[in-house]
Write a protein that holds these residues in place. Structure first.
Motif, short mmCIF file in Angstrom:
data_model
loop_
_atom_site.label_atom_id
_atom_site.label_comp_id
_atom_site.label_asym_id
_atom_site.label_seq_id
_atom_site.Cartn_x
_atom_site.Cartn_y
_atom_site.Cartn_z
N LEU A 146 0.83 -1.21 0.00
CA LEU A 146 0.00 0.00 0.00
C LEU A 146 0.86 1.26 0.00
N GLU A 147 2.00 1.18 0.67
CA GLU A 147 2.91 2.33 0.69
C GLU A 147 3.34 2.71 -0.72
N ARG A 167 1.83 1.80 -3.53
CA ARG A 167 0.67 2.18 -4.34
C ARG A 167 0.38 3.67 -4.21
N PHE A 168 0.42 4.19 -3.00
CA PHE A 168 0.11 5.61 -2.81
C PHE A 168 1.29 6.51 -3.17
N LYS A 169 2.50 5.97 -3.09
CA LYS A 169 3.70 6.79 -3.33
C LYS A 169 3.73 7.38 -4.73
N VAL A 176 1.03 7.65 -6.96
CA VAL A 176 -0.27 8.06 -7.51
C VAL A 176 -0.17 9.41 -8.22
N SER A 186 -0.28 1.59 -10.02
CA SER A 186 -1.32 2.10 -10.92
C SER A 186 -1.02 1.72 -12.36
#
Length: 224
Positions: free
Chosen positions: A45-46, A48-50, A52, A216
């Motif tokens: 998750l880290e 994935r958001f890094k 975006v 993504s």
């Protein structure tokens, strides 16, 4: 029926040899089998958001649709068991901050595999492969490049060029325009050469670029 992929790594082996034996790899390279991939993906998750924000920036580029469609073709056809091997054995980066300013780049181990650049409003791609897969006599001789074959695999001869990176049996191919890149990826001999090179490096061990993986972009590559 797609052959089963071992879920338990084989002891004493590295890279994808933990999950695919040499016969499975050879048959996949030659297009004889479809490999059975994992149903689910391992996710950070880290990470994935890094990335975006970078992904959203890419989506605003005029080349975005072509980039995502070409990446999907590459992910579905050129990377073995892409869900099971994601991030640990290959990764895709979004707008990486390197001097050549790519839009996206696919890596495995310590090696670049595939890169897409902006080319005006369009795109161009760079493929790294084994030189011996693109010579008239299958030798690593730079003077024996099969230029007619390369030109036949694109929509216009001027869309393809090549160079010789450092390293034994290394060959770089530049392809301009979305149409030529699609045609290039559809050629059976080209696809086999790309698969061979990618497996060479995915078999060398863990991916050194895991921290740059953009989930993504990977979502687009693995869709469908």
């Amino acid at each position: 029926m797609a052959p089963d992929v071992s879920t338990t790594p084989r002891r004493g082996t590295t890279g994808l040899r933990q999950f695919l034996d040499l016969e499975q790899q050879r048959n996949w390279i030659e297009g004889r089998i479809d490999l059975c991939d994992a149903d689910e993906r391992s996710e950070s998750l880290e990470l994935r958001f890094k990335y975006v924000t970078r992904f959203q920036k890419l989506l605003r580029r005029p080349q975005a649709q072509d980039v995502l469609e070409i990446l999907r073709l590459y992910g579905q056809n050129c990377i073995p068991i892409p869900r099971k091997s994601e991030r640990h054995y290959w990764s895709v980066s979004c707008l990486p901050s390197t001097s050549d300013k790519p839009l996206v780049r696919v890596n495995a181990s310590w090696m670049e595999l595939f890169t897409i650049y902006a080319d005006g409003e369009g795109i161009r791609a760079r493929f790294l492969v084994h030189l011996s897969d693109f010579t008239t006599d299958h030798s690593p001789a730079q003077s024996h490049v099969d230029e007619p074959f390369l030109q036949h695999c694109v929509t216009a001869p001027e869309d393809v060029s090549y160079f010789f990176p450092r390293g034994a049996d290394m060959f770089g191919i530049n392809v301009r325009s979305s149409a030529s890149i699609r045609r290039f990826l559809a050629a059976r001999r080209i696809l086999g050469a790309i698969r061979t090179f990618n497996l060479t490096h995915m078999n060398r061990g863990r991916n050194a670029y895991q921290a740059s993986h953009c989930y993504s972009l990977a979502d687009c590559m693995l869709a469908g």
